[in-house]
Design a protein around this motif. Structure first.
Motif, mmCIF file in Angstrom:
data_model
loop_
_atom_site.group_PDB
_atom_site.id
_atom_site.type_symbol
_atom_site.label_atom_id
_atom_site.label_comp_id
_atom_site.label_asym_id
_atom_site.label_seq_id
_atom_site.Cartn_x
_atom_site.Cartn_y
_atom_site.Cartn_z
ATOM 1 N N ILE A 79 -30.218 -49.282 38.828
ATOM 2 C CA ILE A 79 -30.182 -51.108 37.958
ATOM 3 C C ILE A 79 -31.564 -49.979 37.927
ATOM 4 N N SER A 80 -32.637 -50.065 38.173
ATOM 5 C CA SER A 80 -34.448 -49.432 37.881
ATOM 6 C C SER A 80 -33.923 -48.645 36.315
ATOM 7 N N SER A 81 -32.655 -47.585 36.997
ATOM 8 C CA SER A 81 -33.503 -46.506 35.828
ATOM 9 C C SER A 81 -32.790 -46.725 34.251
ATOM 10 N N ILE A 103 -40.479 -53.910 29.145
ATOM 11 C CA ILE A 103 -39.709 -53.820 30.109
ATOM 12 C C ILE A 103 -39.185 -52.260 30.760
ATOM 13 N N GLY A 104 -40.176 -51.193 29.690
ATOM 14 C CA GLY A 104 -40.162 -50.048 30.529
ATOM 15 C C GLY A 104 -41.114 -50.404 31.088
ATOM 16 N N VAL A 105 -41.698 -50.738 31.414
ATOM 17 C CA VAL A 105 -43.563 -50.404 32.861
ATOM 18 C C VAL A 105 -42.553 -51.774 33.778
ATOM 19 N N VAL A 106 -41.325 -52.539 33.781
ATOM 20 C CA VAL A 106 -41.188 -53.419 34.314
ATOM 21 C C VAL A 106 -40.007 -52.506 34.853
ATOM 22 N N VAL A 109 -42.516 -50.065 37.501
ATOM 23 C CA VAL A 109 -42.274 -50.807 38.700
ATOM 24 C C VAL A 109 -41.190 -50.541 39.607
ATOM 25 N N MET A 110 -40.142 -50.773 39.068
ATOM 26 C CA MET A 110 -38.598 -50.519 39.859
ATOM 27 C C MET A 110 -38.440 -49.639 40.336
ATOM 28 N N LEU A 111 -39.231 -48.330 39.733
ATOM 29 C CA LEU A 111 -38.343 -47.083 40.503
ATOM 30 C C LEU A 111 -39.309 -46.802 41.357
ATOM 31 N N LEU A 112 -40.979 -47.206 41.232
ATOM 32 C CA LEU A 112 -41.768 -47.495 42.394
ATOM 33 C C LEU A 112 -41.549 -47.521 43.782
#
Length: 117
Positions: A79-81, A103-106, A109-112
């Motif tokens: 989902i984060s990808s 949306i890319g930054v979100v 952050v989700m991937l981090l």
């Protein structure tokens, strides 16, 4: 560098190139190579799974156990990808830079968040 790390590096690079090239072939209409792209992308995915299995075998690690926690982490990573990819598409394809960057930054952050998981 350990032998197992080098093998994983080489196989991972090859699988990433196959997957990326396959996706480009499938998604760029000017190339007119949808079927070939799907085959190349699928080969890249299969090679990635094989790379993981070979690396784990060379490192003498136990096979990956499928439990609910690992499954939820995998779903979250997918989902984060996808969220990150939507941000990229908005920036690069739809020319909607502000929304795409947000949306890319979100997605980043989700991937981090996966790191401490």
């Amino acid at each position: 560098m350990k032998k197992s790390s080098f093998v994983a590096l080489v196989l991972g690079t090859i699988s990433g190139v196959c997957f990326s090239l396959g996706m480009c072939m499938a998604l760029i209409p000017e190339w007119n190579a949808l079927k070939e792209g799907i085959v190349a992308g699928s080969a890249g995915l299969v090679l990635a799974v094989i790379t993981i299995l070979i690396w784990r075998k060379m490192e003498n690690k136990a096979p990956v156990k499928l439990n609910p926690k690992a499954l939820l982490k995998t779903i979250y990573a997918i989902i984060s990808s996808v969220v990150f990819g939507i941000g990229l598409c908005l920036c690069l394809v739809a020319n909607n830079f502000i929304t795409g960057i947000v949306i890319g930054v979100v997605g980043i952050v989700m991937l981090l968040i996966l790191i401490p998981m």
